[in-house]
Design a protein around this motif. Structure first.
Motif, PDB file in Angstrom:
ATOM      1  N   SER A   1      56.375  41.290  48.694  1.00  0.00           N
ATOM      2  CA  SER A   1      56.209  40.254  47.659  1.00  0.00           C
ATOM      3  C   SER A   1      54.911  40.477  46.906  1.00  0.00           C
ATOM      4  CB  SER A   1      56.185  38.867  48.312  1.00  0.00           C
ATOM      5  OG  SER A   1      55.041  38.736  49.119  1.00  0.00           O
ATOM      6  N   LYS A   2      54.921  40.127  45.649  1.00  0.00           N
ATOM      7  CA  LYS A   2      53.738  40.352  44.815  1.00  0.00           C
ATOM      8  C   LYS A   2      52.647  39.386  45.246  1.00  0.00           C
ATOM      9  CE  LYS A   2      52.853  40.936  39.824  1.00  0.00           C
ATOM     10  NZ  LYS A   2      51.529  40.337  39.675  1.00  0.00           N
ATOM     11  N   MET A   3      51.447  39.922  45.406  1.00  0.00           N
ATOM     12  CA  MET A   3      50.326  39.059  45.778  1.00  0.00           C
ATOM     13  C   MET A   3      49.917  38.236  44.565  1.00  0.00           C
ATOM     14  SD  MET A   3      47.938  41.370  48.315  1.00  0.00           S
ATOM     15  CE  MET A   3      48.042  43.022  47.630  1.00  0.00           C
ATOM     16  N   ALA A   4      49.599  36.959  44.784  1.00  0.00           N
ATOM     17  CA  ALA A   4      49.127  36.103  43.689  1.00  0.00           C
ATOM     18  C   ALA A   4      47.794  36.642  43.195  1.00  0.00           C
ATOM     19  CB  ALA A   4      48.965  34.674  44.185  1.00  0.00           C
ATOM     20  N   PRO A   5      47.505  36.515  41.878  1.00  0.00           N
ATOM     21  CA  PRO A   5      46.228  37.023  41.371  1.00  0.00           C
ATOM     22  C   PRO A   5      45.062  36.318  42.049  1.00  0.00           C
ATOM     23  CG  PRO A   5      47.616  36.274  39.550  1.00  0.00           C
ATOM     24  CD  PRO A   5      48.307  35.890  40.806  1.00  0.00           C
ATOM     25  N   VAL A   6      44.036  37.077  42.336  1.00  0.00           N
ATOM     26  CA  VAL A   6      42.813  36.472  42.847  1.00  0.00           C
ATOM     27  C   VAL A   6      42.052  35.885  41.664  1.00  0.00           C
ATOM     28  CG1 VAL A   6      42.716  38.070  44.797  1.00  0.00           C
ATOM     29  CG2 VAL A   6      41.490  38.624  42.682  1.00  0.00           C
ATOM     30  N   LYS A   7      41.107  34.983  41.946  1.00  0.00           N
ATOM     31  CA  LYS A   7      40.332  34.362  40.873  1.00  0.00           C
ATOM     32  C   LYS A   7      38.865  34.727  41.000  1.00  0.00           C
ATOM     33  CE  LYS A   7      43.200  30.264  40.201  1.00  0.00           C
ATOM     34  NZ  LYS A   7      43.272  28.811  40.243  1.00  0.00           N
ATOM     35  N   VAL A   8      38.273  35.038  39.877  1.00  0.00           N
ATOM     36  CA  VAL A   8      36.835  35.297  39.809  1.00  0.00           C
ATOM     37  C   VAL A   8      36.239  34.224  38.907  1.00  0.00           C
ATOM     38  CG1 VAL A   8      35.029  36.937  39.187  1.00  0.00           C
ATOM     39  CG2 VAL A   8      37.239  37.775  40.033  1.00  0.00           C
ATOM     40  N   PHE A   9      35.237  33.507  39.420  1.00  0.00           N
ATOM     41  CA  PHE A   9      34.608  32.423  38.666  1.00  0.00           C
ATOM     42  C   PHE A   9      33.326  32.935  38.042  1.00  0.00           C
ATOM     43  CE2 PHE A   9      37.423  29.073  40.031  1.00  0.00           C
ATOM     44  CZ  PHE A   9      37.953  29.577  41.220  1.00  0.00           C
ATOM     45  N   GLY A  10      33.293  32.967  36.696  1.00  0.00           N
ATOM     46  CA  GLY A  10      32.126  33.463  35.969  1.00  0.00           C
ATOM     47  C   GLY A  10      32.573  34.511  34.972  1.00  0.00           C
ATOM     48  N   SER A  11      31.789  34.741  33.922  1.00  0.00           N
ATOM     49  CA  SER A  11      32.243  35.688  32.896  1.00  0.00           C
ATOM     50  C   SER A  11      31.616  37.068  33.074  1.00  0.00           C
ATOM     51  CB  SER A  11      31.921  35.156  31.498  1.00  0.00           C
ATOM     52  OG  SER A  11      30.656  35.619  31.089  1.00  0.00           O
ATOM     53  N   ALA A  12      32.290  38.066  32.521  1.00  0.00           N
ATOM     54  CA  ALA A  12      31.870  39.466  32.646  1.00  0.00           C
ATOM     55  C   ALA A  12      30.503  39.734  32.038  1.00  0.00           C
ATOM     56  CB  ALA A  12      32.903  40.382  31.993  1.00  0.00           C
ATOM     57  N   ALA A  13      30.016  38.830  31.219  1.00  0.00           N
ATOM     58  CA  ALA A  13      28.685  39.017  30.628  1.00  0.00           C
ATOM     59  C   ALA A  13      27.608  39.050  31.719  1.00  0.00           C
ATOM     60  CB  ALA A  13      28.381  37.897  29.638  1.00  0.00           C
ATOM     61  N   PHE A  14      27.908  38.454  32.880  1.00  0.00           N
ATOM     62  CA  PHE A  14      26.947  38.414  33.981  1.00  0.00           C
ATOM     63  C   PHE A  14      27.121  39.655  34.853  1.00  0.00           C
ATOM     64  CE2 PHE A  14      25.143  34.221  33.491  1.00  0.00           C
ATOM     65  CZ  PHE A  14      26.067  33.590  32.687  1.00  0.00           C
ATOM     66  N   THR A  15      26.004  40.330  35.162  1.00  0.00           N
ATOM     67  CA  THR A  15      26.075  41.574  35.927  1.00  0.00           C
ATOM     68  C   THR A  15      26.779  41.380  37.266  1.00  0.00           C
ATOM     69  OG1 THR A  15      23.825  41.133  36.694  1.00  0.00           O
ATOM     70  CG2 THR A  15      24.071  42.745  34.918  1.00  0.00           C
ATOM     71  N   ASN A  16      26.507  40.287  37.951  1.00  0.00           N
ATOM     72  CA  ASN A  16      27.110  40.112  39.278  1.00  0.00           C
ATOM     73  C   ASN A  16      28.605  39.857  39.197  1.00  0.00           C
ATOM     74  OD1 ASN A  16      24.667  40.536  40.545  1.00  0.00           O
ATOM     75  ND2 ASN A  16      24.141  38.371  40.567  1.00  0.00           N
ATOM     76  N   VAL A  17      29.051  39.271  38.105  1.00  0.00           N
ATOM     77  CA  VAL A  17      30.495  39.085  37.894  1.00  0.00           C
ATOM     78  C   VAL A  17      31.113  40.443  37.559  1.00  0.00           C
ATOM     79  CG1 VAL A  17      32.267  37.950  36.501  1.00  0.00           C
ATOM     80  CG2 VAL A  17      30.167  36.714  37.109  1.00  0.00           C
ATOM     81  N   ALA A  18      30.455  41.192  36.672  1.00  0.00           N
ATOM     82  CA  ALA A  18      30.953  42.520  36.285  1.00  0.00           C
ATOM     83  C   ALA A  18      31.108  43.422  37.507  1.00  0.00           C
ATOM     84  CB  ALA A  18      30.009  43.154  35.266  1.00  0.00           C
ATOM     85  N   HIS A  19      30.212  43.267  38.462  1.00  0.00           N
ATOM     86  CA  HIS A  19      30.260  44.026  39.718  1.00  0.00           C
ATOM     87  C   HIS A  19      31.597  43.791  40.423  1.00  0.00           C
ATOM     88  CE1 HIS A  19      28.114  44.696  43.847  1.00  0.00           C
ATOM     89  NE2 HIS A  19      29.031  45.595  43.626  1.00  0.00           N
ATOM     90  N   VAL A  20      31.988  42.539  40.536  1.00  0.00           N
ATOM     91  CA  VAL A  20      33.251  42.191  41.190  1.00  0.00           C
ATOM     92  C   VAL A  20      34.435  42.710  40.362  1.00  0.00           C
ATOM     93  CG1 VAL A  20      34.733  40.240  41.847  1.00  0.00           C
ATOM     94  CG2 VAL A  20      32.284  40.180  42.360  1.00  0.00           C
ATOM     95  N   LEU A  21      34.351  42.547  39.049  1.00  0.00           N
ATOM     96  CA  LEU A  21      35.469  42.942  38.186  1.00  0.00           C
ATOM     97  C   LEU A  21      35.707  44.453  38.214  1.00  0.00           C
ATOM     98  CD1 LEU A  21      34.877  40.630  35.070  1.00  0.00           C
ATOM     99  CD2 LEU A  21      36.299  40.214  37.078  1.00  0.00           C
ATOM    100  N   VAL A  22      34.638  45.232  38.254  1.00  0.00           N
ATOM    101  CA  VAL A  22      34.838  46.681  38.253  1.00  0.00           C
ATOM    102  C   VAL A  22      35.535  47.127  39.545  1.00  0.00           C
ATOM    103  CG1 VAL A  22      32.617  47.538  39.218  1.00  0.00           C
ATOM    104  CG2 VAL A  22      33.792  48.824  37.423  1.00  0.00           C
ATOM    105  N   CYS A  23      35.242  46.435  40.643  1.00  0.00           N
ATOM    106  CA  CYS A  23      35.938  46.741  41.907  1.00  0.00           C
ATOM    107  C   CYS A  23      37.419  46.391  41.800  1.00  0.00           C
ATOM    108  CB  CYS A  23      35.302  45.993  43.068  1.00  0.00           C
ATOM    109  SG  CYS A  23      33.624  46.562  43.449  1.00  0.00           S
ATOM    110  N   LEU A  24      37.730  45.249  41.216  1.00  0.00           N
ATOM    111  CA  LEU A  24      39.129  44.837  41.036  1.00  0.00           C
ATOM    112  C   LEU A  24      39.868  45.852  40.168  1.00  0.00           C
ATOM    113  CD1 LEU A  24      38.526  41.011  40.614  1.00  0.00           C
ATOM    114  CD2 LEU A  24      39.933  42.061  42.409  1.00  0.00           C
TER     115      LEU A  24
END
Lengths: 220, 222
Positions: free
Chosen positions: A1-24
Motif C-alpha cells: 500500500s502507498k505510504m501516506a505523505p510525510v509532513k514537514v513544518f516550515g518553508s524551504a527558505a530555512f536551512t534546517n528545513v531544506a536539510h530535511v527536504l533534500v533527504c526526502l
C-alpha cells in the motif's frame, strides 16, 4: 500500500528545513510542506510547540510519529526509505556508518560553526531583521572557515566523498548552509580549495540538490 | 582481539562520553594519554588520527575515528552484546531510534550551548588559563539553561527518560558537562526542576557512570 505523505513544518527558505527536504528528495519519498509563519511567530504558538517544544523549525510528522531537530529527522528519513541503491547511513556496516557519522559530526561542530555566522551576518540579519552585518564576526568566521576547509581539502583530495567512496548523510548535511554561504560575498573562499570546490559542484548536480536549491531561492 | 584505544585523558568531557559507552557495553579498552601541554595534539601522529587536533581519537584495529558522538555510536553498535542495553534504540524500530536521535540532537543543540559556558567560565578557563570567570556570560547562560530545563521538566513528566521509557544514548550524552556543572557554584539550579534532578540522580547511579566519575575531579584549584 502507498505510504501516506510525510509532513514537514516550515518553508524551504530555512536551512534546517531544506536539510530535511533534500533527504526526502534523495530517497524519493512523498511529502507535504506545511508553512509556518515565522514573522507571525507561529513557531512559538501552542500548536507548533506541541510538535517542537523548543519552538523551532522544522518539525516533522509521519503518521503518529512527530520529530524535531533536522539532523534527527534526516536520519529517520534516510533509514526508513533506505534501499539497495540509496543508503546514506550504511548502518549495516559499522565501519562505514562510523565514517559517515564522523564527518556528519564535523559538519555540526566544526563546519557549521564557521559557516553559519557568515550566513547570518551577511544574509539573515540584514534581510529578515534589518540588523547590519557585524564585520568583525564575519572576518573571524572566514578565518576559521579557511582552517576548516584546509582539513576538508586534505580529506577530499584523497576521497571522492567525505565518508570515502560513497555519498552519505555527511555530504548531504553540508548542502543547506553551503548553498546560502555561496550567496554571500565570500563564496570565492572555496576557490583556494580545489578538491572541496569540486566536491561542492558535484553535489550541486544531484537532482535532489537542484530541486531544493530552486526552492531555497524563493524567499519567504 | 586487542582492546580498542581511546586517545585523550579521562577528565575530558568528550573522552568521558566515549568511556561511558565502552563501560556500558563492557568492552575492553586502553586509554592512551595525549599531552596537551607538550603540544602532542598537534603532532603529525595525532593529527593523522584527528585532523582537527582534538581529543578524543579512537582506534579499533585499522579503523581510526574522531568526534566523540561518532565514536560513541560505533562502540554501541559494534560492541553490543545480548546483555547490554539497546542504547541507540535500534532494536525498537525506526520510531524508537528516531526519538533517541532527537534527544541526542537536543543535548548537542540546546542543552550543551546553555550549560557549557558555565562550565568553561567557572572551571575550565580558570584551571587551564588562569582566567577570571566572566560573570555576564555565566548569567546569560543560566537564563538560557533555565528555559531548557523547563522544557526538560515538561518532557520528563511524560516519559521516564528523554527518548522514552528506556534509558538511552540521549540521556548518557548529558553526563559529562552536567557532571562538571554540578561542581560549579550553580549546582542548586537543578533543585528547581525535580524531575530533572531525579533523572540526573538515576544517571549518576549507573555502574558505568560511577566507574567513569571515579577518574573525574569534583574539586578544582585555581
Amino acid at each position: 500500500s502507498k505510504m501516506a505523505p510525510v509532513k514537514v513544518f516550515g518553508s524551504a527558505a530555512f536551512t534546517n528545513v531544506a536539510h530535511v527536504l533534500v533527504c526526502l528528495e534523495e530517497v524519493g519519498a512523498d511529502y507535504e510542506v506545511v508553512n509556518i509563519d515565522f514573522l507571525a511567530k507561529e513557531h512559538k504558538k501552542p500548536e507548533h510547540l506541541a510538535r517542537n517544544p523548543f519552538g523551532e523549525i522544522p518539525a516533522f510528522q509521519d503518521g503518529d510519529l512527530v520529530l524535531f531537530e533536522s539532523r534527527a529527522i534526516a536520519k529517520y528519513i534516510l533509514r526508513k526509505y533506505r534501499t539497495g541503491e540509496v543508503d546514506m547511513l550504511r548502518e549495516s556496516n559499522p565501519e562505514e556508518a562510523a565514517t559517515a557519522d564522523v564527518w556528519a559530526e564535523v559538519e555540526a561542530h566544526q563546519y557549521s560553526k564557521a559557516v553559519a555566522p557568515i550566513v547570518y551576518e551577511c544574509i539573515v540579519y540584514p534581510t529578515a531583521y534589518g540588523i547590519p552585518t557585524n564585520q568583525k564576526v564575519v572576518d573571524e568566521s572566514v578565518e576559521k572557515l579557511k582552517e576548516v576547509l584546509e582539513i576538508y581539502e586534505g580529506r577530499l583530495s584523497k576521497h571522492e566523498y567525505l565518508a570515502g567512496s560513497f555519498i552519505s548523510v555527511a555530504d548531504l548535511n553540508h548542502f543547506p548552509f553551503t548553498f546560502r554561504f555561496m550567496e554571500t560575498p565570500y563564496a570565492s573562499v572555496f576557490d583556494s580549495f580545489p578538491s572541496v570546490k569540486a566536491w561542492w559542484e558535484k553535489l550541486l548536480l544531484r537532482p535532489s540538490v537542484k530541486k531544493i536549491s530552486a526552492d531555497m531561492q524563493k524567499r519567504v | 582481539s586487542s582492546p580498542v584505544k581511546v586517545f585523550g585523558h579521562a577528565t575530558s568531557t568528550n573522552v568521558a562520553r566515549v568511556l561511558l559507552c565502552l563501560e556500558e557495553v563492557g568492552a575492553e579498552y586502553e586509554l592512551v594519554p595525549v599531552d596537551f601541554l607538550a603540544g602532542e595534539h598537534n603532532t603529525p601522529e595525532h593529527v593523522q588520527r584527528n585532523p582537527f587536533g582534538k581529543i578524543p581519537a579512537f582506534q579499533d584495529g585499522d579503523l581510526v575515528l574522531f568526534e566523540s558522538r561518532a565514536i560513541a555510536r560505533y562502540i554501541l553498535r559494534k560492541y553490543r552484546t545480548p546483555g547490554s542495553p539497546d542504547l541507540l534504540g535500534e532494536n525498537g524500530g525506526a520510531e524508537e531510534a528516531a526519538m533517541v536521535d532527537v534527544w541526542t540532537e537536543v543535548e548537542a543543540q540546546q542543552y550543551h550551548p546553555a550549560i557549557s559556558p558555565v562550565v568553561f567560565e567557572c572551571i575550565i578557563f580558570p584551571v587551564m588559563r588562569g582566567a577570571k570567570t566572566d560573570q555576564k556570560v555565566v548569567d546569560e547562560s543560566l537564563e538560557r539553561l533555565r528555559l531548557v530545563l523547563g522544557t526538560y521538566e515538561e518532557r520528563l513528566s511524560k516519559s521516564r527518560y528523554l527518548a522514552g521509557d528506556s534509558f538511552s544514548f540521549a540521556d548518557l550524552n548529558h553526563f559529562p558537562f552536567t557532571f562538571y556543572f554540578m561542581a560549579t557554584p550553580y549546582a542548586a539550579l537543578l533543585d528547581e526542576y525535580p524531575r530533572v534532578k531525579a533523572w540526573w540522580e538515576d544517571l549518576m547511579a549507573r555502574p558505568s557512570v560511577k566507574r567513569v566519575c571515579a577518574n573525574m575531579p569534583t574539586k578544582f584549584c585555581f
